[in-house]
Design a protein around this motif. Structure first.
Motif, short mmCIF file in Angstrom:
data_model
loop_
_atom_site.label_atom_id
_atom_site.label_comp_id
_atom_site.label_asym_id
_atom_site.label_seq_id
_atom_site.Cartn_x
_atom_site.Cartn_y
_atom_site.Cartn_z
N THR A 137 50.34 73.79 11.87
CA THR A 137 50.13 72.66 12.79
C THR A 137 50.35 73.19 14.19
OG1 THR A 137 50.83 70.94 11.24
CG2 THR A 137 50.97 70.44 13.60
N ASP A 162 49.68 69.03 7.65
CA ASP A 162 49.04 67.93 8.34
C ASP A 162 49.95 67.44 9.47
OD1 ASP A 162 48.67 64.57 8.19
OD2 ASP A 162 46.86 65.81 8.36
N PRO A 163 49.42 67.20 10.68
CA PRO A 163 48.04 67.43 11.08
C PRO A 163 47.77 68.89 11.42
CG PRO A 163 49.29 66.65 12.95
CD PRO A 163 50.25 66.65 11.78
N ARG A 164 46.54 69.25 11.68
CA ARG A 164 46.21 70.61 12.10
C ARG A 164 46.55 70.82 13.57
NH1 ARG A 164 42.74 73.87 9.38
NH2 ARG A 164 43.52 75.39 10.91
N SER A 172 49.20 72.96 2.07
CA SER A 172 48.50 72.09 3.01
C SER A 172 49.44 71.61 4.10
CB SER A 172 47.94 70.86 2.27
OG SER A 172 47.03 71.25 1.28
#
Lengths: 110, 113
Positions: free
Chosen positions: B108, B7-9, B5
């Motif tokens: 990101t 973050d952010p995208r 994962s």
């Protein structure tokens, strides 16, 4: 360092076969990887070769010749969803770092 | 496990600002990698960690870039005094040991205006 070359772009017809070549120059070679990357998405693992020869996985096959510093990815029975970039990456013996080529963008036409 | 994962995208920042990105690897993966990718190019290696130790950092990486993995789990990548040339997709990947390929996060996308 490593020098990895692959064609920038290829076009093929749906249902056909396309072969993407990759040549590399490196010391301490310890494996070659192929990844698929759709536009705007993360690369996803396709195949791995560390010994000479052909590895087959469904419609995709990958070949390696260590003496020639050469690999290819073969895509059979092309589908429209196969339109993507295909990245060749080499791993050296020290650590697990991958060095990527510039990628080959494959466009599948109906 | 939901994979890697990031973050952010997306991040849009003004030139000169600092930005920080986070990566959460697959939980059992002990190696974590940061790459940068610009349009039409392959991913370019930035740095990698084995557990909490930063084992290699690209010589191309300026000292405005720093990465940490304090507890051997998640990692952060900070860029100080951003420049327009820093605009790129920043990809994180993880692996277990040396026998496996990478699993990449979705990245990101940084835009410096």
């Amino acid at each position: 360092g490593q020098n990895i070359d692959q064609p920038t772009e290829m076009t093929a017809t749906e249902g056909a076969i396309v072969q993407i070549n990759c040549t590399y120059q490196t010391s301490g070679f310890n494996g070659l990887f192929w990844y698929q990357q759709h536009a705007g998405e993360a690369p996803t693992f396709l195949s791995y070769n560390v010994l000479d020869g052909l590895e087959e996985k469904g419609r995709f096959s990958s070949f390696l010749s260590r003496s020639k510093g050469y690999s290819y990815l073969l895509l059979k029975e092309l589908q429209m969803k196969d339109s993507a970039s295909y990245l060749c990456a080499v791993r050296v013996a020290a650590g697990n770092k991958l060095t990527f080529g510039g990628g080959t963008r494959v466009l599948v036409k109906p | 496990d939901t994979g890697v994962s990031q973050d952010p995208r997306h991040k849009i920042t003004k030139r000169g600002q600092n930005v920080t990105f986070r990566c959460d690897p697959i939980s059992e993966h002990n190696r974590l990698y940061w790459y940068r990718q610009t349009l039409g190019q392959g991913p370019e290696f930035l740095t990698y960690f084995q557990n909490e130790a930063q084992l290699e950092k690209s010589r191309l990486l300026s000292d405005r870039f720093s990465a940490e993995r304090p507890k051997g789990s998640f990692s952060t990548l900070e860029i100080q005094r951003t420049e327009q040339g820093d605009s790129a997709m920043y990809l994180c990947a993880s692996s277990y040991g040396t026998g496996d390929g990478y699993t990449f996060g979705s990245g990101t996308r940084l835009t410096v205006v």
